[in-house]
Design a protein around this motif. Structure first.
Motif, PDB file in Angstrom:
ATOM      1  N   CYS A  69     -17.835 -10.716   8.236  1.00  0.00           N
ATOM      2  CA  CYS A  69     -17.442 -12.081   7.898  1.00  0.00           C
ATOM      3  C   CYS A  69     -17.902 -13.069   8.981  1.00  0.00           C
ATOM      4  N   HIS A  71     -16.490 -15.641   9.908  1.00  0.00           N
ATOM      5  CA  HIS A  71     -15.374 -16.159  10.705  1.00  0.00           C
ATOM      6  C   HIS A  71     -15.175 -15.300  11.958  1.00  0.00           C
ATOM      7  N   ARG A  72     -14.572 -14.122  11.792  1.00  0.00           N
ATOM      8  CA  ARG A  72     -14.353 -13.283  12.973  1.00  0.00           C
ATOM      9  C   ARG A  72     -14.692 -11.828  12.707  1.00  0.00           C
ATOM     10  N   CYS A  88     -12.874 -12.602   1.908  1.00  0.00           N
ATOM     11  CA  CYS A  88     -12.498 -11.780   3.065  1.00  0.00           C
ATOM     12  C   CYS A  88     -10.983 -11.600   3.091  1.00  0.00           C
ATOM     13  N   HIS A  91      -8.694 -13.787   6.532  1.00  0.00           N
ATOM     14  CA  HIS A  91      -8.174 -15.167   6.441  1.00  0.00           C
ATOM     15  C   HIS A  91      -8.649 -15.864   5.177  1.00  0.00           C
ATOM     16  N   TRP A  93     -11.516 -16.425   3.596  1.00  0.00           N
ATOM     17  CA  TRP A  93     -12.744 -17.193   3.332  1.00  0.00           C
ATOM     18  C   TRP A  93     -13.408 -16.622   2.082  1.00  0.00           C
TER      19      TRP A  93
HETATM   20  S1  FES Z   1     -12.494 -12.768   9.570  1.00  0.00           S
HETATM   21 FE1  FES Z   1     -12.963 -13.139   7.501  1.00  0.00          FE
HETATM   22  S2  FES Z   1     -11.824 -14.899   7.004  1.00  0.00           S
HETATM   23 FE2  FES Z   1     -11.362 -14.528   9.080  1.00  0.00          FE
END
Ligand code: FES
Ligand SMILES: [Fe+2]
Length: 429
Positions: A69, A71-72, A88, A91, A93
């Protein structure tokens, strides 16, 4: 024998390697359609050394995203398929098939930076029971109109097989006509079932392959790769002519069970440098395939597309059967014989130690084409068989033949005539 540097060039396919860049200029199979049913789970896939998440969105479109992902970094292949994309679990996304981030629901206002960001994604196309992807730069070329992708679904079959060795070993096995007289020989005539009698003779392929074990081989350059003519003396002023093909950059067309009205294809897609998927296509241009034929193509194959005979069980070799049944003692499934021959060369064959002989000429020619293709890519040109013009996206001249002909017949003219016949049957000239 080639140098260590050439061997590295030909076998390393991770991102940024010359061969990896070459293979990325072509559409490549990334999964079977049957692995990705509508409303099914996403798949974690590895191809050309890259880890990716493959999913089918709620409109049925396949999408291939970088696994982690944006994001993280959580693994997207565990995600939820909903709301027009893959979500995901960490969080929430939401990504669509092109890598657009549609939602960041945990952010105030739904996410301000949404539009600027793009998650790495590769375009996908589906044809012939396979999901293809293009992992190269720029505008993707056309997916070639191969016959095995375009005949009606009931006239074709496709599966895949895991090979625990470099893709090039698999591919070089396909264009090595001599091993058919040895590795795949059945000693008990009449077994296994479905052996055909070769047109123009009263004998099976197995018998003719054994009758002349040192064929004459000729290689011809074409716009898709190489056409390989293999001639064996079949007696009585006739010869057994087999025409097979190397298709740039990692597939080959050969006879198989439908030869005469179609052919088979092995498409060797690197998982990484030490393993690959062999996609196995078979088709007939004339009739639906029988269940018997389709089952034969999946012989000894698990639900995970792994052969029962592996290096760890020494391919279940039974030496007692080597006198009466098969040359290898490894059963009647030729895929297992090939697995043994190519996997036992090592994860990446050390080609600095090989001793090529005259009958390896197709292998030598194919390596040259691959190296030339890498040079083309390095200099900004499309390599051979990258098709962009729909007017020339016709592969009916890619054909396979296996028949007994009078010795006086000119092989190239014979193939031209036979190709013209096939084109006429399609209403093309
Ligand atoms: S790691 Fe995927 S939405 Fe945060
Ligand atoms: Fe083989």
């Amino acid at each position: 024998m080639i140098t260590a540097e050439e061997n590295n060039l030909l076998t390393r396919t991770d991102p940024k390697t010359p061969c990896g860049e070459l293979l990325r200029r072509y559409w490549q199979p990334v999964a079977l359609s049957e692995e990705l049913p509508p409303e099914g789970a996403p798949l974690r896939v590895r191809i050309l050394g890259e880890d990716l998440a493959l999913f089918r969105d709620d409109r049925g479109r396949p999408g291939l995203l970088a696994l982690h992902c944006s994001h993280r970094g959580t693994d997207l292949s565990y995600g939820r398929v909903e709301d027009g994309g893959l979500r995901c679990l960490y969080h929430c996304w939401l990504y669509d098939v092109s890598g657009c981030i549609l939602e960041q629901p945990g952010e105030p206002g739904g996410g301000a930076g949404l539009r600027e960001m793009r998650h790495p994604a590769y375009p996908c196309r589906e044809a012939g029971g396979v999901v293809f992807t293009y992992m190269g730069p720029g505008e993707p070329p056309l997916l070639p109109n191969y016959e095995f992708l375009t005949v009606p679904a009931e006239q074709r079959s496709v599966t895949k097989i895991l090979y625990r060795c470099n893709y090039l070993q698999g591919n070089e096995g396909n264009i090595d006509p001599v091993h058919l007289s040895f590795l795949h020989q059945y000693l008990a005539e009449g077994r296994p079932p479905l052996q055909r009698v070769v047109p123009g003779s009263g004998d099976t392929d197995n018998t003719l392959l054994r009758r002349d074990i040192a064929p004459a081989i000729e290689v011809e350059l074409t716009d898709y790769g190489l056409r390989i003519y293999t001639s064996r003396d079949s007696g009585d002023g006739a010869r057994y002519l087999r025409v097979t093909n190397f298709v740039m950059p990692n597939l080959a067309a050969f006879g198989g069970s439908t030869v005469g009205e179609g052919y088979s294809v092995h498409w060797h897609v690197p998982i990484d440098d030490h393993s690959h998927w062999k996609y196995v296509f078979m088709f007939s241009r004339k009739r639906p395939l029988s269940k018997e034929l389709i089952d034969k193509a999946r012989a000894e194959l698990s639900e995970r597309y792994e052969l029962a005979r592996t290096r760890s069980n020494r391919y279940l070799q039974d030496r007692a059967t080597m006198a009466t049944q098969t040359f290898t003692g490894m059963g009647f499934n030729f895929q297992a014989h090939d697995a043994f021959a190519t996997e036992s060369q090592g994860p990446i064959q050390d080609r600095t130690e090989e001793h090529l002989v005259s009958s390896d000429k197709a292998i030598v020619a194919a390596r040259k084409l691959l190296l030339a293709g890498m040079a083309d890519v390095g200099e900004g040109r499309d390599p051979l068989h990258v098709i962009r013009n729909p007017q020339v996206n016709d592969l009916l001249h890619l054909q396979v033949f296996s028949e007994v002909v009078p010795s006086s017949v000119d092989s190239k003219r014979h193939v031209r005539d036979r190709v013209a016949e096939i084109k006429r049957a399609y209403g093309k000239s």
